[in-house]
Write a protein that holds these residues in place. Sequence first.
Motif, PDB file in Angstrom:
ATOM      1  N   ARG A  32      48.375  38.752  57.873  1.00  0.00           N
ATOM      2  CA  ARG A  32      47.370  39.096  57.114  1.00  0.00           C
ATOM      3  C   ARG A  32      47.808  40.702  56.466  1.00  0.00           C
ATOM      4  N   ILE A  33      47.355  41.069  55.342  1.00  0.00           N
ATOM      5  CA  ILE A  33      47.624  42.333  54.578  1.00  0.00           C
ATOM      6  C   ILE A  33      46.303  42.849  54.045  1.00  0.00           C
ATOM      7  N   ILE A  34      45.706  43.620  54.798  1.00  0.00           N
ATOM      8  CA  ILE A  34      44.424  44.322  54.700  1.00  0.00           C
ATOM      9  C   ILE A  34      44.377  45.050  53.325  1.00  0.00           C
ATOM     10  N   VAL A  35      43.497  44.866  52.352  1.00  0.00           N
ATOM     11  CA  VAL A  35      43.461  45.622  51.303  1.00  0.00           C
ATOM     12  C   VAL A  35      42.303  46.097  51.398  1.00  0.00           C
ATOM     13  N   PRO A  36      41.917  47.616  51.524  1.00  0.00           N
ATOM     14  CA  PRO A  36      40.757  48.445  51.988  1.00  0.00           C
ATOM     15  C   PRO A  36      39.854  48.578  50.731  1.00  0.00           C
ATOM     16  N   PHE A  37      39.925  47.662  49.780  1.00  0.00           N
ATOM     17  CA  PHE A  37      39.151  48.085  48.439  1.00  0.00           C
ATOM     18  C   PHE A  37      38.912  46.364  47.769  1.00  0.00           C
ATOM     19  N   ALA A  38      37.974  46.602  46.790  1.00  0.00           N
ATOM     20  CA  ALA A  38      37.319  45.404  46.183  1.00  0.00           C
ATOM     21  C   ALA A  38      38.336  44.648  45.602  1.00  0.00           C
ATOM     22  N   PRO A  39      38.278  43.135  45.337  1.00  0.00           N
ATOM     23  CA  PRO A  39      39.103  42.475  44.422  1.00  0.00           C
ATOM     24  C   PRO A  39      39.272  42.981  43.009  1.00  0.00           C
ATOM     25  N   GLY A  40      40.503  42.734  42.526  1.00  0.00           N
ATOM     26  CA  GLY A  40      40.706  43.009  41.052  1.00  0.00           C
ATOM     27  C   GLY A  40      41.386  44.474  40.741  1.00  0.00           C
ATOM     28  N   GLY A  41      41.231  45.456  41.757  1.00  0.00           N
ATOM     29  CA  GLY A  41      42.131  46.875  41.573  1.00  0.00           C
ATOM     30  C   GLY A  41      43.589  46.409  41.644  1.00  0.00           C
ATOM     31  N   THR A  42      44.390  47.545  41.517  1.00  0.00           N
ATOM     32  CA  THR A  42      45.652  47.753  41.580  1.00  0.00           C
ATOM     33  C   THR A  42      46.147  47.476  43.062  1.00  0.00           C
ATOM     34  N   ALA A  43      45.287  48.154  44.008  1.00  0.00           N
ATOM     35  CA  ALA A  43      45.787  47.710  45.210  1.00  0.00           C
ATOM     36  C   ALA A  43      45.617  46.162  45.710  1.00  0.00           C
ATOM     37  N   ASP A  44      44.662  45.850  45.192  1.00  0.00           N
ATOM     38  CA  ASP A  44      44.478  44.195  45.365  1.00  0.00           C
ATOM     39  C   ASP A  44      45.478  43.291  44.865  1.00  0.00           C
ATOM     40  N   ILE A  45      46.039  43.934  43.524  1.00  0.00           N
ATOM     41  CA  ILE A  45      47.082  42.884  42.862  1.00  0.00           C
ATOM     42  C   ILE A  45      48.143  43.129  43.440  1.00  0.00           C
ATOM     43  N   ALA A  46      48.793  44.317  43.732  1.00  0.00           N
ATOM     44  CA  ALA A  46      49.822  44.656  44.250  1.00  0.00           C
ATOM     45  C   ALA A  46      49.898  43.857  45.761  1.00  0.00           C
ATOM     46  N   ALA A  47      49.015  43.825  46.561  1.00  0.00           N
ATOM     47  CA  ALA A  47      49.175  43.122  47.741  1.00  0.00           C
ATOM     48  C   ALA A  47      49.202  41.735  47.698  1.00  0.00           C
ATOM     49  N   ARG A  48      48.656  40.924  46.627  1.00  0.00           N
ATOM     50  CA  ARG A  48      48.754  39.543  46.306  1.00  0.00           C
ATOM     51  C   ARG A  48      50.239  39.343  45.670  1.00  0.00           C
ATOM     52  N   ILE A  49      50.877  40.248  44.987  1.00  0.00           N
ATOM     53  CA  ILE A  49      52.039  40.079  44.382  1.00  0.00           C
ATOM     54  C   ILE A  49      53.103  40.095  45.737  1.00  0.00           C
ATOM     55  N   ASN A  66      40.411  41.333  51.604  1.00  0.00           N
ATOM     56  CA  ASN A  66      39.757  42.574  51.056  1.00  0.00           C
ATOM     57  C   ASN A  66      38.802  42.943  52.199  1.00  0.00           C
ATOM     58  N   ARG A  67      39.074  44.263  52.582  1.00  0.00           N
ATOM     59  CA  ARG A  67      37.959  44.823  53.578  1.00  0.00           C
ATOM     60  C   ARG A  67      37.278  46.247  52.777  1.00  0.00           C
ATOM     61  N   ALA A  68      36.718  46.056  51.615  1.00  0.00           N
ATOM     62  CA  ALA A  68      36.260  47.438  51.039  1.00  0.00           C
ATOM     63  C   ALA A  68      35.360  48.277  51.797  1.00  0.00           C
ATOM     64  N   GLY A  69      35.167  49.383  51.495  1.00  0.00           N
ATOM     65  CA  GLY A  69      34.077  50.331  51.752  1.00  0.00           C
ATOM     66  C   GLY A  69      34.409  51.677  52.228  1.00  0.00           C
ATOM     67  N   ALA A  70      33.833  52.709  52.061  1.00  0.00           N
ATOM     68  CA  ALA A  70      34.050  54.134  52.561  1.00  0.00           C
ATOM     69  C   ALA A  70      35.459  54.524  51.959  1.00  0.00           C
TER      70      ALA A  70
END
Length: 322
Positions: A32-49, A66-70
Amino acid sequence: MAPLPRLLTALVFSLASVYAVGQTSWPTKPVRIIVPFAPGGTADIAARIVAEQLTKSFAQSFIAENRAGASGNIGAAEVARSAPDGYTLLMGNTPTLAINQFIFPNMSYNTEKDFAPVSFVARVPNVLVVHPSLGVRSLQELIDRARAKPGSINYGTSGAGTVLHLAAELLKTMAKIDLVHVPYKGSGPMLQDLIAGQIQMAIDNVPTALPLIRSGRLLALGVTPSKPVAMLPNVPTIASVIPGYEAVAFFAVMAPAGTPQPIIARLSAELDKILRRPDVTERFQQLGAEPVGGTPAELAAFIASETIKWRQVVKVSGAKAD
């Protein structure tokens, strides 16, 4: 019969060797690669690549979750608490790794103690833009105006305590000027007011601001990396006017502290190869990002320098999280 200490030493060495050899079979199950933000942002896209490419490399599933919040703290804390076995990773970024610890009063993880650096993934440049009605055509003119009329220029951000807020505060500190911060709930409403002339200035991600710059609705005065940005070849660096200035968003893969070194080494080496491939480079460039790669030691040194820089900016500015 060999002395007991020698037997114990041999046994420990043997067990360590077996353990290290055992790690070469990693991964034997999905990672698992946890993305600490909502889908669609740069962090999310980078993690999926990254996840897609690692899945091909290791013939095992790497899954972005995705595990978004705070401001990223919830997802980062989950990784910090995870077993250090190589099966839970973090797509960290500037706030989660270098800023949040100074703007949130109660943090549930410690970046230095709870994570092991794996690989620098990418950096995203920002650009300083102004509304044309401000009547300045260069960064030096902006600085001169701010010094002549302290507090007369308002700058917007996507929120208090964000990278973009602190990038502007770093500018204020280094240029010795007084600008008034106007925080918004996101980049969208901030840009709307900037286009309308309700505020005069902002520092924003290059990909977001680029269409507005090209249409003439905003004027670009400087880019925040220390080197020129390919998408804005005619825009000077802020550092060309304020030596030493640099403020970029960065993204990096981290593992829980204590993750076996053979796993980190394999993962880091593979990511370095992936991030150098032309097809992957092109995908990151489409995001407005620059793939980096490198060693865990290089990433650790970079995060340490960023931490020192943003700690000082937060201290001087008094920035707090929204």
